[in-house]
Write a protein that holds these residues in place. Structure first.
Motif, PDB file in Angstrom:
ATOM      1  N   HIS A   1       0.858  -1.189   0.000  1.00  0.00           N
ATOM      2  CA  HIS A   1       0.000   0.000   0.000  1.00  0.00           C
ATOM      3  C   HIS A   1       0.894   1.240   0.000  1.00  0.00           C
ATOM      4  O   HIS A   1       1.690   1.441   0.899  1.00  0.00           O
ATOM      5  N   TRP A   2       0.757   2.064  -1.061  1.00  0.00           N
ATOM      6  CA  TRP A   2       1.687   3.172  -1.222  1.00  0.00           C
ATOM      7  C   TRP A   2       1.314   4.339  -0.316  1.00  0.00           C
ATOM      8  O   TRP A   2       0.161   4.754  -0.262  1.00  0.00           O
ATOM      9  N   PRO A   3       2.284   4.874   0.411  1.00  0.00           N
ATOM     10  CA  PRO A   3       1.978   6.019   1.277  1.00  0.00           C
ATOM     11  C   PRO A   3       1.675   7.267   0.450  1.00  0.00           C
ATOM     12  O   PRO A   3       2.099   7.388  -0.704  1.00  0.00           O
ATOM     13  N   SER A   4       0.961   8.183   1.043  1.00  0.00           N
ATOM     14  CA  SER A   4       0.645   9.449   0.372  1.00  0.00           C
ATOM     15  C   SER A   4       1.764  10.450   0.621  1.00  0.00           C
ATOM     16  O   SER A   4       2.266  10.576   1.741  1.00  0.00           O
ATOM     17  N   PHE A   5       2.178  11.148  -0.450  1.00  0.00           N
ATOM     18  CA  PHE A   5       3.183  12.191  -0.315  1.00  0.00           C
ATOM     19  C   PHE A   5       2.645  13.558  -0.744  1.00  0.00           C
ATOM     20  O   PHE A   5       3.368  14.546  -0.712  1.00  0.00           O
ATOM     21  N   SER A   6       1.393  13.601  -1.165  1.00  0.00           N
ATOM     22  CA  SER A   6       0.830  14.826  -1.708  1.00  0.00           C
ATOM     23  C   SER A   6       0.194  15.677  -0.607  1.00  0.00           C
ATOM     24  O   SER A   6      -0.640  15.194   0.153  1.00  0.00           O
ATOM     25  N   TRP A   7       0.602  16.941  -0.523  1.00  0.00           N
ATOM     26  CA  TRP A   7       0.041  17.837   0.495  1.00  0.00           C
ATOM     27  C   TRP A   7      -0.012  19.272  -0.032  1.00  0.00           C
ATOM     28  O   TRP A   7       0.979  19.794  -0.513  1.00  0.00           O
ATOM     29  N   PRO A   8      -1.184  19.909   0.064  1.00  0.00           N
ATOM     30  CA  PRO A   8      -1.329  21.279  -0.436  1.00  0.00           C
ATOM     31  C   PRO A   8      -0.909  22.352   0.568  1.00  0.00           C
ATOM     32  O   PRO A   8      -0.554  23.462   0.181  1.00  0.00           O
ATOM     33  N   ASP A   9      -0.981  22.038   1.879  1.00  0.00           N
ATOM     34  CA  ASP A   9      -0.670  23.053   2.897  1.00  0.00           C
ATOM     35  C   ASP A   9      -0.152  22.380   4.166  1.00  0.00           C
ATOM     36  O   ASP A   9      -0.086  21.143   4.252  1.00  0.00           O
ATOM     37  N   ALA A  10       0.207  23.190   5.149  1.00  0.00           N
ATOM     38  CA  ALA A  10       0.806  22.666   6.383  1.00  0.00           C
ATOM     39  C   ALA A  10      -0.151  21.764   7.147  1.00  0.00           C
ATOM     40  O   ALA A  10       0.276  20.770   7.761  1.00  0.00           O
ATOM     41  N   ASP A  11      -1.440  22.082   7.113  1.00  0.00           N
ATOM     42  CA  ASP A  11      -2.420  21.240   7.817  1.00  0.00           C
ATOM     43  C   ASP A  11      -2.441  19.830   7.239  1.00  0.00           C
ATOM     44  O   ASP A  11      -2.456  18.835   7.972  1.00  0.00           O
TER      45      ASP A  11
ATOM     46  N   MET B   1       0.577  17.678   8.250  1.00  0.00           N
ATOM     47  CA  MET B   1       0.502  17.053   9.571  1.00  0.00           C
ATOM     48  C   MET B   1      -0.616  16.014   9.656  1.00  0.00           C
ATOM     49  O   MET B   1      -0.449  14.963  10.275  1.00  0.00           O
ATOM     50  N   ASN B   2      -1.761  16.309   9.037  1.00  0.00           N
ATOM     51  CA  ASN B   2      -2.933  15.443   9.191  1.00  0.00           C
ATOM     52  C   ASN B   2      -3.045  14.335   8.155  1.00  0.00           C
ATOM     53  O   ASN B   2      -3.895  13.458   8.271  1.00  0.00           O
ATOM     54  N   LYS B   3      -2.179  14.388   7.126  1.00  0.00           N
ATOM     55  CA  LYS B   3      -2.254  13.381   6.066  1.00  0.00           C
ATOM     56  C   LYS B   3      -0.940  12.618   5.899  1.00  0.00           C
ATOM     57  O   LYS B   3      -0.937  11.403   5.763  1.00  0.00           O
TER      58      LYS B   3
ATOM     59  N   VAL C   1       8.564  13.774   0.380  1.00  0.00           N
ATOM     60  CA  VAL C   1       7.618  14.633   1.106  1.00  0.00           C
ATOM     61  C   VAL C   1       7.726  16.072   0.606  1.00  0.00           C
ATOM     62  O   VAL C   1       6.725  16.731   0.333  1.00  0.00           O
ATOM     63  N   VAL C   2       8.967  16.555   0.446  1.00  0.00           N
ATOM     64  CA  VAL C   2       9.161  17.921  -0.073  1.00  0.00           C
ATOM     65  C   VAL C   2       8.569  18.027  -1.481  1.00  0.00           C
ATOM     66  O   VAL C   2       7.845  18.969  -1.808  1.00  0.00           O
ATOM     67  N   GLY C   3       8.872  17.038  -2.324  1.00  0.00           N
ATOM     68  CA  GLY C   3       8.383  17.053  -3.708  1.00  0.00           C
ATOM     69  C   GLY C   3       6.892  16.828  -3.828  1.00  0.00           C
ATOM     70  O   GLY C   3       6.318  17.051  -4.906  1.00  0.00           O
ATOM     71  N   GLY C   4       6.250  16.398  -2.742  1.00  0.00           N
ATOM     72  CA  GLY C   4       4.808  16.163  -2.779  1.00  0.00           C
ATOM     73  C   GLY C   4       3.987  17.423  -2.592  1.00  0.00           C
ATOM     74  O   GLY C   4       2.753  17.386  -2.718  1.00  0.00           O
ATOM     75  N   ASN C   5       4.649  18.549  -2.307  1.00  0.00           N
ATOM     76  CA  ASN C   5       3.924  19.807  -2.146  1.00  0.00           C
ATOM     77  C   ASN C   5       3.220  20.188  -3.448  1.00  0.00           C
ATOM     78  O   ASN C   5       3.825  20.178  -4.525  1.00  0.00           O
ATOM     79  N   LYS C   6       1.934  20.527  -3.352  1.00  0.00           N
ATOM     80  CA  LYS C   6       1.122  20.797  -4.541  1.00  0.00           C
ATOM     81  C   LYS C   6       1.686  21.958  -5.368  1.00  0.00           C
ATOM     82  O   LYS C   6       1.733  21.888  -6.601  1.00  0.00           O
TER      83      LYS C   6
END
Length: 415
Positions: free
Chosen positions: A30-40, A43-45, A96-101
């Motif tokens: 199961h592939w972890p999620s690396f995509s995140w649009p903001d700081a919330d 932390m929450n995803k 994680v850094v590269g997952g920023n939207k």
């Protein structure tokens, strides 16, 4: 284990195909999620227990594959046990850094952050000898390339239709040869010329990596080409839609122009989306159809390099000699592309393709982290690299003008 030792090329092919079989037969971490649009969301995803648990499962899977590869290549397993976790968790940081939207929308791929983090660490801190000696960047690249074959499907050529296929073939052939000619005129060595030509004409990072693997290219040169591709793609995301609107190009023509000139698939999608829905679809299909030509190009470049390489003994390049010099992992890459294009049921392909693409991206990210950790930043700042930049920009300018002409003829006069 010395009796088991085989070449790195065959090892990457065997391990790559082993991963393909595992995934096709439903063994999928199961592939972890690396995509995140903001700081919330970060932390929450990303940093939730579930997501961290998925990342640990992926680590175990990749660690096992690295150990198997180490057995085949004859590496000391204790070196892999000590080094791989370090490289993997640094690579997770890059992902994680590269997952920023915001960064993804601008076409920055994870590999550039892997390379930058590796370069930062290796040039600020002293890397232990045991870690440097255990890095396996070439092996990781080759395993990733074998897996890349499963995402390079000939169906994409059919989706592009006759006009898209004609454009892809004409543009790739012409731009590749122009760039190679320009590089040689500027006295850039043949190794760098091949990597630059493939990157600017086919599909950017993947083409540069595939070419470097096929010719056993210098990793420092490869890292420079990859950085160049990604940096040049960023301003083109803004400039090309503006130019297309100034010229009043219809969406299909603009999409064909964008897909044929911008070197990374992510940047192509971002640029096409700015112009419109039809432009997005056309640009993506044209870029995918160019990606398919990567397999053909890698195969031909491998043969050319095997034939043209001069040994000290000036051995006559017979078929046997060419076979001995030929990078065998290219066969694994081409075989994966052919099998997934023509021999595997479409529903199996659509089910397996996303996870294989994720695993392939992880191997590339691991490879570029390793390259960064073993590269002295000063080695990137050379007079030849400055010439390479000028050659790349010149070839890209030619690409923009020539592809616009081809798109205008095919989608304006003929369509």
């Amino acid at each position: 284990m010395s009796k088991l030792k085989i070449s790195e090329d065959w090892t990457s092919t065997i391990v790559g195909w082993f991963i393909i079989f595992l995934v096709v037969f439903q063994l999928k971490p199961h592939w972890p999620s690396f995509s995140w649009p903001d700081a919330d969301a970060l932390m929450n995803k990303i940093f939730t227990l579930d997501n961290v648990g998925h990342a640990l499962i992926v680590f175990c899977f990749m660690f096992l594959m690295a150990l198997i590869a180490g057995l085949f290549t004859g590496k000391k397993l204790k070196m892999i046990v000590a080094s791989f976790p370090v490289v993997f968790f640094l690579t997770l940081l890059a992902m994680v850094v590269g997952g920023n939207k915001f960064l993804k929308d601008w076409g920055f791929e994870t590999v550039i952050f892997s390379l930058l983090i590796g370069l930062f660490i290796s040039n600020i801190f002293s890397i232990p000898k045991w870690l440097k000696e255990a890095l396996s960047s070439e092996l990781f690249v080759k395993i990733g390339l074998v897996l890349l074959g499963t995402t390079v499907l000939f169906d994409d050529l059919l989706k592009a239709g006759a006009l898209g296929l004609i454009q892809s073939c004409v543009v790739v052939f012409t731009v590749w040869n122009f760039c190679f000619w320009l590089c040689r005129k500027m006295k850039i060595d043949k190794e760098m010329s091949l990597m630059l030509s493939s990157a600017v004409s086919i599909c950017g990072v993947s083409a540069a990596v595939a070419t470097a693997g096929a010719i056993k290219g210098d990793k420092t040169k490869l890292s420079y080409v990859v950085s160049l591709v990604l940096v040049v793609a960023v301003p083109m995301i803004l400039i090309m839609p503006g130019l297309a609107k100034l010229m009043g190009l219809p969406e299909d023509m603009a999409g064909a122009w964008i897909g044929g000139t911008i070197d990374t698939t992510g940047a192509v999608a971002a640029t096409g989306a700015i112009y419109g829905e039809v432009a997005l679809q056309t640009s993506t299909i044209v870029k995918f159809s160019q990606n398919v030509l990567l397999g053909v190009a890698a195969f031909l470049i491998s043969i050319y390099w095997s034939y043209s390489k001069k040994e000290v003994t000036e051995e006559k390049p017979t078929l046997k000699v060419i076979w001995l010099r030929f990078p065998k992992f290219v066969l694994g890459f081409v075989a994966a592309s052919l099998v997934f294009s023509f021999c595997v049921a479409p529903e199996v392909v659509s089910d397996a393709k996303p996870i294989l693409k994720n695993i392939q991206g992880m191997w590339f990210a691991l490879a570029f982290m390793s390259i960064g950790l073993e590269t002295d930043f000063k080695s990137l700042i050379t007079s030849e690299n400055r010439r390479s930049t000028y050659a790349f920009l010149g070839a890209q300018a030619f690409n923009v003008v020539f592809t616009l002409l081809v798109a205008w003829i095919l989608f304006g006069l003929i369509a």
